[in-house]
Design an enzyme around this catalytic site. Sequence first.
Site, PDB file in Angstrom:
ATOM      1  N   ASP A 141     -45.951-114.625 -15.746  1.00  0.00           N
ATOM      2  CA  ASP A 141     -45.433-115.380 -14.677  1.00  0.00           C
ATOM      3  C   ASP A 141     -46.060-116.632 -14.406  1.00  0.00           C
ATOM      4  O   ASP A 141     -46.431-117.172 -13.016  1.00  0.00           O
ATOM      5  CB  ASP A 141     -45.545-114.551 -13.286  1.00  0.00           C
ATOM      6  CG  ASP A 141     -44.938-112.883 -13.625  1.00  0.00           C
ATOM      7  OD1 ASP A 141     -43.852-112.645 -14.330  1.00  0.00           O
ATOM      8  OD2 ASP A 141     -45.386-112.017 -13.007  1.00  0.00           O
ATOM      9  N   GLU A 151     -34.478-112.554 -10.912  1.00  0.00           N
ATOM     10  CA  GLU A 151     -35.946-112.592 -10.106  1.00  0.00           C
ATOM     11  C   GLU A 151     -36.400-114.015 -10.688  1.00  0.00           C
ATOM     12  O   GLU A 151     -35.793-114.695 -11.454  1.00  0.00           O
ATOM     13  CB  GLU A 151     -36.726-111.371 -10.636  1.00  0.00           C
ATOM     14  CG  GLU A 151     -36.941-111.365 -11.944  1.00  0.00           C
ATOM     15  CD  GLU A 151     -37.853-110.161 -12.435  1.00  0.00           C
ATOM     16  OE1 GLU A 151     -38.257-109.465 -11.605  1.00  0.00           O
ATOM     17  OE2 GLU A 151     -37.952-109.949 -13.775  1.00  0.00           O
TER      18      GLU A 151
HETATM   19  O1  FUB Z   1     -44.953-109.704 -13.261  1.00  0.00           O
HETATM   20  C1  FUB Z   1     -44.301-108.559 -12.491  1.00  0.00           C
HETATM   21  C2  FUB Z   1     -43.015-109.073 -12.319  1.00  0.00           C
HETATM   22  O2  FUB Z   1     -42.461-109.104 -13.443  1.00  0.00           O
HETATM   23  C3  FUB Z   1     -42.665-110.480 -11.706  1.00  0.00           C
HETATM   24  O3  FUB Z   1     -42.791-110.514 -10.342  1.00  0.00           O
HETATM   25  C4  FUB Z   1     -41.380-110.614 -12.202  1.00  0.00           C
HETATM   26  O4  FUB Z   1     -40.904-112.020 -12.066  1.00  0.00           O
HETATM   27  C5  FUB Z   1     -41.441-110.369 -13.584  1.00  0.00           C
HETATM   28  O5  FUB Z   1     -42.100-111.123 -14.369  1.00  0.00           O
END
Ligand code: FUB
Length: 324
Positions: free
Chosen positions: A16, A223
């Site tokens: 991320d 996301e």
């Molecule tokens: O790293 C945890 C979660 O996985 C992140 O918040 C999302 O964007 C995905 O990458």
Amino acid sequence: MAKQNEPLVTHIYTADPSAHVFNDKIYVYPSHDLEHDGEDNDDGDEYQMEDYHVLSLDNLDAPCVDNGEALNMRDVPWVSKQMWAPDCVEKNGKYYLYFPARDKDLRFHLGVAISDSPVGPFKPEDDYIKGSFSIDPAVLIDDDGAAYIYFGGLWGGQLEKWQTGEYVDDPAPIPADAAALGPQVAKLTDDMLQFENGPRQITILDENGEPIKAGDEDRRYFEGPWMHKYNGKYYLSYSTGTTHYLVYAVGDSPMGPFTYKGRILEPVIGWTTHHSIVEYKGKWYLFYHDSSLSGGVNHRRCVKYRELKYDENGNIIPMKPYED
Ligand code: FUB
């Protein structure tokens, strides 16, 4: 030296990446994936992160430095677990680290922590940002100095549970032909610690000006929002989650609406895909992650980067992660 398309660091697992240029150096704010053998599920319980390390590069020919622990969840009073994808911005010489985590009732909210240095240590506020929910904060400071925070993630990120503005534990599924949920945006207060207004949902439109549908999993928001400006336009990029693409939409205002434009990156090794886009010395770079370092374990990821190019119309030229 940090080579394109190779892990920036290999001594810890990272994911991320939110990349920024501060004082001519590149700083990367990743999640710090932990090693464990827990099972994957749709709530993301396998992503059990507890702290943040800031990575830095003096330039792209220099080695990537791990500056050690910048913030640990034990020092954040409201957090119970899962410190997920962070971001950091600078304002008036102070650095503001935004991060999502679950509170004691296991609801995700966004927190903020402050430092005089881009690598921390960061001192957290005692409570989460009032009115915040879900995950994956990304902050844009616009040319006029106004700061906007973008956030939200489906499934384990709980975005569906906040559709009414209140937390609903078991919301009805969104029909495939209904408008998809978008990410949220809020303007930040001058002190960067609270929402000045909002949050409100961003609309992502298709080529006919219609909202992208929930069933359009190749294009709908899942996301990992990121906002950058290129030639005066606002580029909202994000992950499509279940279909594993990084895609983008373009608009004329930081609050949207945005019109879907296309793909940035094809799927990587591992379930999640998450990125940031940054300009450095006249070139543009995509920071992203995959699970190649662990041989494909979803929650043991590694941060990488590669150059990103636009065509003459401002479209991002799509990339394949394992081809130059
Ligand atoms: O790293 C945890 C979660 O996985 C992140 O918040 C999302 O964007 C995905 O990458």
